[in-house]
Design a protein around this motif. Structure first.
Motif, PDB file in Angstrom:
ATOM      1  N   UNK A 133       0.816  -1.219   0.000  1.00  0.00           N
ATOM      2  CA  UNK A 133       0.000   0.000   0.000  1.00  0.00           C
ATOM      3  C   UNK A 133       0.849   1.268   0.000  1.00  0.00           C
ATOM      4  N   UNK A 134       2.137   1.125   0.280  1.00  0.00           N
ATOM      5  CA  UNK A 134       3.016   2.313   0.293  1.00  0.00           C
ATOM      6  C   UNK A 134       3.050   3.012  -1.071  1.00  0.00           C
ATOM      7  N   UNK A 135       2.851   2.254  -2.144  1.00  0.00           N
ATOM      8  CA  UNK A 135       2.913   2.847  -3.494  1.00  0.00           C
ATOM      9  C   UNK A 135       1.642   3.617  -3.847  1.00  0.00           C
ATOM     10  N   UNK A 136       0.631   3.552  -2.931  1.00  0.00           N
ATOM     11  CA  UNK A 136      -0.591   4.322  -3.146  1.00  0.00           C
ATOM     12  C   UNK A 136      -0.480   5.717  -2.546  1.00  0.00           C
ATOM     13  N   UNK A 137       0.566   5.945  -1.757  1.00  0.00           N
ATOM     14  CA  UNK A 137       0.766   7.257  -1.154  1.00  0.00           C
ATOM     15  C   UNK A 137       1.388   8.218  -2.158  1.00  0.00           C
ATOM     16  N   UNK A 138       1.012   9.516  -2.064  1.00  0.00           N
ATOM     17  CA  UNK A 138       1.620  10.538  -2.908  1.00  0.00           C
ATOM     18  C   UNK A 138       3.029  10.844  -2.403  1.00  0.00           C
ATOM     19  N   UNK A 139       3.909  11.167  -3.333  1.00  0.00           N
ATOM     20  CA  UNK A 139       5.299  11.456  -2.973  1.00  0.00           C
ATOM     21  C   UNK A 139       5.390  12.616  -1.983  1.00  0.00           C
ATOM     22  N   UNK A 140       4.522  13.609  -2.172  1.00  0.00           N
ATOM     23  CA  UNK A 140       4.584  14.784  -1.297  1.00  0.00           C
ATOM     24  C   UNK A 140       4.194  14.441   0.147  1.00  0.00           C
ATOM     25  N   UNK A 141       3.448  13.339   0.338  1.00  0.00           N
ATOM     26  CA  UNK A 141       3.016  12.954   1.677  1.00  0.00           C
ATOM     27  C   UNK A 141       4.129  12.280   2.465  1.00  0.00           C
ATOM     28  N   UNK A 142       5.135  11.745   1.791  1.00  0.00           N
ATOM     29  CA  UNK A 142       6.158  10.975   2.509  1.00  0.00           C
ATOM     30  C   UNK A 142       7.569  11.554   2.353  1.00  0.00           C
ATOM     31  N   UNK A 143       7.745  12.563   1.466  1.00  0.00           N
ATOM     32  CA  UNK A 143       9.093  13.050   1.181  1.00  0.00           C
ATOM     33  C   UNK A 143       9.761  13.625   2.422  1.00  0.00           C
ATOM     34  N   UNK A 144       8.995  14.228   3.317  1.00  0.00           N
ATOM     35  CA  UNK A 144       9.598  14.799   4.525  1.00  0.00           C
ATOM     36  C   UNK A 144       9.930  13.727   5.565  1.00  0.00           C
ATOM     37  N   UNK A 145       9.375  12.545   5.377  1.00  0.00           N
ATOM     38  CA  UNK A 145       9.614  11.460   6.341  1.00  0.00           C
ATOM     39  C   UNK A 145      10.801  10.583   5.957  1.00  0.00           C
ATOM     40  N   UNK A 146      11.422  10.851   4.779  1.00  0.00           N
ATOM     41  CA  UNK A 146      12.451   9.946   4.251  1.00  0.00           C
ATOM     42  C   UNK A 146      13.672   9.803   5.156  1.00  0.00           C
ATOM     43  N   UNK A 147      14.222  10.850   5.778  1.00  0.00           N
ATOM     44  CA  UNK A 147      15.378  10.645   6.666  1.00  0.00           C
ATOM     45  C   UNK A 147      15.075   9.659   7.790  1.00  0.00           C
ATOM     46  N   UNK A 148      13.881   9.784   8.415  1.00  0.00           N
ATOM     47  CA  UNK A 148      13.501   8.869   9.512  1.00  0.00           C
ATOM     48  C   UNK A 148      13.300   7.455   8.990  1.00  0.00           C
ATOM     49  N   UNK A 149      12.687   7.346   7.811  1.00  0.00           N
ATOM     50  CA  UNK A 149      12.469   6.024   7.207  1.00  0.00           C
ATOM     51  C   UNK A 149      13.796   5.343   6.920  1.00  0.00           C
ATOM     52  N   UNK A 150      14.759   6.083   6.367  1.00  0.00           N
ATOM     53  CA  UNK A 150      16.074   5.510   6.029  1.00  0.00           C
ATOM     54  C   UNK A 150      16.827   5.082   7.288  1.00  0.00           C
ATOM     55  N   UNK A 151      16.642   5.839   8.359  1.00  0.00           N
ATOM     56  CA  UNK A 151      17.315   5.493   9.611  1.00  0.00           C
ATOM     57  C   UNK A 151      16.780   4.175  10.163  1.00  0.00           C
ATOM     58  N   UNK A 152      15.448   3.971  10.100  1.00  0.00           N
ATOM     59  CA  UNK A 152      14.857   2.721  10.579  1.00  0.00           C
ATOM     60  C   UNK A 152      15.282   1.547   9.693  1.00  0.00           C
ATOM     61  N   UNK A 153      15.326   1.791   8.360  1.00  0.00           N
ATOM     62  CA  UNK A 153      15.770   0.733   7.433  1.00  0.00           C
ATOM     63  C   UNK A 153      17.192   0.301   7.771  1.00  0.00           C
ATOM     64  N   UNK A 154      18.044   1.276   8.097  1.00  0.00           N
ATOM     65  CA  UNK A 154      19.441   0.952   8.439  1.00  0.00           C
ATOM     66  C   UNK A 154      19.513   0.129   9.725  1.00  0.00           C
ATOM     67  N   UNK A 155      18.652   0.467  10.716  1.00  0.00           N
ATOM     68  CA  UNK A 155      18.641  -0.279  11.977  1.00  0.00           C
ATOM     69  C   UNK A 155      18.223  -1.730  11.758  1.00  0.00           C
ATOM     70  N   UNK A 156      17.175  -1.904  10.958  1.00  0.00           N
ATOM     71  CA  UNK A 156      16.673  -3.270  10.723  1.00  0.00           C
ATOM     72  C   UNK A 156      17.706  -4.092   9.951  1.00  0.00           C
ATOM     73  N   UNK A 157      18.310  -3.482   8.875  1.00  0.00           N
ATOM     74  CA  UNK A 157      19.256  -4.233   8.040  1.00  0.00           C
ATOM     75  C   UNK A 157      20.559  -4.531   8.759  1.00  0.00           C
ATOM     76  N   UNK A 158      20.816  -3.802   9.862  1.00  0.00           N
ATOM     77  CA  UNK A 158      22.067  -4.030  10.602  1.00  0.00           C
ATOM     78  C   UNK A 158      21.916  -5.079  11.696  1.00  0.00           C
ATOM     79  N   UNK A 159      20.721  -5.575  11.935  1.00  0.00           N
ATOM     80  CA  UNK A 159      20.510  -6.603  12.954  1.00  0.00           C
ATOM     81  C   UNK A 159      21.264  -7.876  12.579  1.00  0.00           C
ATOM     82  N   UNK A 160      21.740  -8.565  13.545  1.00  0.00           N
ATOM     83  CA  UNK A 160      22.601  -9.729  13.319  1.00  0.00           C
ATOM     84  C   UNK A 160      21.885 -10.849  12.578  1.00  0.00           C
TER      85      UNK A 160
END
Length: 713
Positions: A19-46
């Protein structure tokens, strides 16, 4: 952070990830730094690489993030966050597993690299990404390296200075077997040469392992090295020569050789034959081969002779658009060694009428160079003319010729031998004849040498000194020319010897060229007349005209011209006389001289017809008639309908009349005159009287392709 992003990432809810692809880009563009930080945390788990659900969630989220960045055009604002995530992937194993399947972090890194280097023109993005990106080269993932090579090649187009700081890591990666990175080095060389120069031999050793794309990139790099430091490649010439056999690499290798030979042609002296063979098998490489051969030709007299012979020989076989390259190299060599131009100027002059303007200009320049050199030699001869008297009554003496018109006197101890040479400087200055004269006035003066030399007399009119009975021999020296004087008679030359025979000198030197020109280019195209006669009834030169007489070389039993000739008026007596002389020489076993009767006859004809002041010697020693001039002669022969009754016999290598070639077609009348088999009965009359035989009859009865029509006068 948007609620949907929060739910998908925090709860690892794969069902909501689409469902993420149904969101408009303008609705999530300001959230991208926080999203990338969480992605990095998850991908770094052992245990991240063990949970397929987590991997699928992260793949979908990173795809949505990079899509939003691309569509919104905000890469510069989020470059640091993306690079930070990319850097975290370096902490994990990126090598494919036993099933050749990429680990999850390799997939994540590939998606981020694709997003970042899509913006390779943005300096701030590349400045942050390149130092981290090159570290992936040594992670052992072949597919990732291949993709990264393409990205870095794009980055090098506009950011070569940024990439040049990473040359050593890139070379280390190449040493480890990542030869794909060879594609990047040509763009970085100008910014950071030293690391590449230090490893050039190692790089050349990789050529056999390279695929075609990497091989071409490496050869392009070596061309840059050849421009900057050609000495580094001299020891690798044999290795590079192996790649001349391939049409895909031959041009690049030759471009490297041209750059190297420009700096130092010495190493190529032993490779000239290989280069010539390359030009023969791959015609498109001829211009480059010619440049290397020309550069080698500047090394020494011996190399110049070899190179000039090759370059001149290629003029006749090279396409017209490439002849300028050959002529340019010929000029470069002869600019250094002017004394060698005379041996080739006759062949070069044949291209003076080329339709290519550059070729015409270069031929003209070479002709001017030759004329200038001859002029300088003539002036030097006038300044340095001297007479040396040797072995007169067992003694020897020397005397300089002064530049005045006073007499020169030399005497021996035992007998007073007086030698008077009037106008010494003026007379002796013309003795040295250039190889091929381009100045008619200078050649005209040499023609007078014999008559002027006859004025030299041994003995002075006032003294009437008696000469010794013993033969006294003197040697006259003028610069490099030497002649023998005999004091036993009135002339200083041996009886019967021509003082200086420019015709013999010309023919001796160019005998092979004349034979080749006549026998291989002319004899089967243009018939040669038996004689050329000038009608002297007109006292004014412009009212005189010349006739040429063509005969049958066979004069067989049924010859059409057994006792007559086909006569033709000509507007080109100069060309015919020149061609007749060259043909005469081609049929002679030795060089012709001024004293030969046939030469004297041609000279007499020329003296009657000339109206431009050009001497016979100047005519004979000038350049061979060009293709255009040969066509003029051919047009005259065609207009006279020569080919109606003559054809060339390749068996006998002569032009024969039709019935001498085809005697089986002849019928003899009672009066002994031949007629051609197949003529109408009522038309059978002596051939000399047949004026009304229609051309159509001959077309229908004669099968020879050479016979078109006949007109017998």
């Amino acid at each position: 952070m948007h609620d949907l992003f929060s739910q998908v990432l925090n709860k690892r809810d794969l069902s909501k990830a689409g469902d993420l692809f149904m969101l408009h880009d303008c609705d999530i563009v300001n959230d991208l730094p926080a999203v990338l930080q969480i992605i990095q945390q998850i991908s770094s788990e052992a245990d991240y690489d063990k949970h397929d659900n987590d991997q699928s969630v992260i793949e979908i989220c990173i795809t949505r993030v990079t899509s939003a960045i691309r569509e919104a055009g905000v890469i510069e604002a989020h470059a640091q966050s993306l690079v930070s995530l990319l850097s975290s992937c370096l902490e994990h194993d990126l090598k494919p597993n036993s099933m050749n399947k990429d680990p999850p972090h390799a997939k994540l890194a590939s998606d981020i690299l694709s997003c970042v280097f899509l913006n390779y023109t943005k300096m701030t993005v590349m400045k942050a990404a390149i130092p981290v990106a090159v570290k992936f080269l040594n992670k052992g993932n072949r597919e990732l390296c291949r993709n990264l090579t393409s990205y870095l090649s794009l980055a090098a187009i506009t950011n070569a200075d940024l990439l040049s700081t990473q040359v050593r890591p890139i070379i280390d990666s190449i040493k480890d077997g990542n030869i794909y990175m060879l594609r990047v080095l040509p763009q970085m060389y100008t910014q950071n040469k030293q690391p590449i120069n230090d490893n050039v031999t190692m790089l050349i050793s990789l050529l056999p392992k390279c695929e075609q794309a990497e091989k071409i990139s490496l050869l392009q790099l070596l061309q840059l090295v050849a421009k900057d430091s050609p000495q580094l490649l001299e020891g690798n010439i044999p290795t590079l020569c192996k790649y001349l056999a391939s049409s895909q690499t031959a041009t690049l290798v030759l471009q490297i050789f041209v750059e190297m030979a420009t700096s130092n042609p010495g190493p190529f002296t032993e490779r000239v034959q290989i280069l010539k063979e390359t030009a023969e098998t791959q015609l498109h490489t001829m211009p480059l081969v010619v440049q290397v051969v020309g550069l080698v030709g500047r090394l020494s007299q011996e190399h110049a002779k070899s190179s000039l012979s090759y370059l001149v020989s290629q003029l006749s076989t090279t396409p017209e658009n490439c002849q300028a390259v050959l002529l340019r190299e010929i000029k470069n060599i002869t600019d250094i060694r002017r004394n060698m131009l005379g041996d080739y100027i006759a062949e070069i002059a044949q291209y003076a009428q080329s339709s290519n303007s550059t070729t015409k200009r270069l031929v003209q320049q070479l002709q001017n160079d030759y004329a200038d050199r001859n002029s300088k030699l003539s002036q030097e001869n006038r300044m340095s003319g001297s007479v040396t008297v040797i072995n007169v009554e067992g003694k020897q003496g020397y005397s300089d010729v002064h530049r005045s018109r006073s007499a020169l006197k030399t005497s021996s101890d035992s007998s007073k031998l007086n030698v008077t040479i009037t106008n010494a400087v003026d007379r002796w200055s013309h003795i040295s004849l250039p190889r091929l004269s381009s100045s008619s006035s200078r050649m005209h003066s040499t023609e007078k040498v014999h008559s002027k030399l006859s004025a030299l007399r041994v003995g002075q009119a006032d003294s009437h000194s008696q000469l010794s009975e013993r033969s006294s021999q003197s040697t006259l020296t003028n610069g490099s020319s030497a002649r023998t004087l005999t004091a036993a008679g009135s002339s200083i030359y041996q009886p019967g010897e021509r003082p200086h025979d420019p015709i013999k000198q010309f023919c001796s030197k160019h005998l092979e060229k004349i034979n080749n020109f006549i026998n291989n280019q002319v004899v089967f195209r243009i018939p040669m007349p038996s004689n050329c006669v000038v009608d002297a009834r007109g006292h004014r030169a412009h009212k005189r005209f010349a006739k040429v007489y063509f005969g049958c070389a066979e004069r067989g039993q049924y010859c059409l011209y057994n006792h007559t000739y086909l006569t033709m008026k000509t507007r080109c007596p100069r060309l015919w006389i020149h061609m007749m002389f060259l043909t005469l020489q081609a049929r002679s076993e030795k060089a012709l001289t001024q004293e030969d009767q046939q030469v004297l006859a041609l000279k007499s004809t020329w003296d009657s017809v000339k109206n431009d002041g050009k001497s016979f010697v100047a005519l004979i020693t000038s350049a061979f008639p060009s293709i255009k001039e040969q066509e003029m002669l051919l047009d005259e022969v065609k207009s006279a309908r020569y080919f109606d009754v003559f054809e060339y016999s390749s068996l006998k290598r002569h032009w024969l009349c039709f019935l001498c070639v085809h005697p089986e077609r002849a019928t003899v009348l009672e009066d002994g005159n031949p007629v051609i088999e197949g003529q109408l009965k009522e038309k059978k009359r002596p051939l000399e009287a047949v004026q009304t035989v229609a051309n159509a009859i001959f077309y229908s009865l004669w099968s020879s392709p050479h016979i078109q029509r006949i007109e017998v006068s």
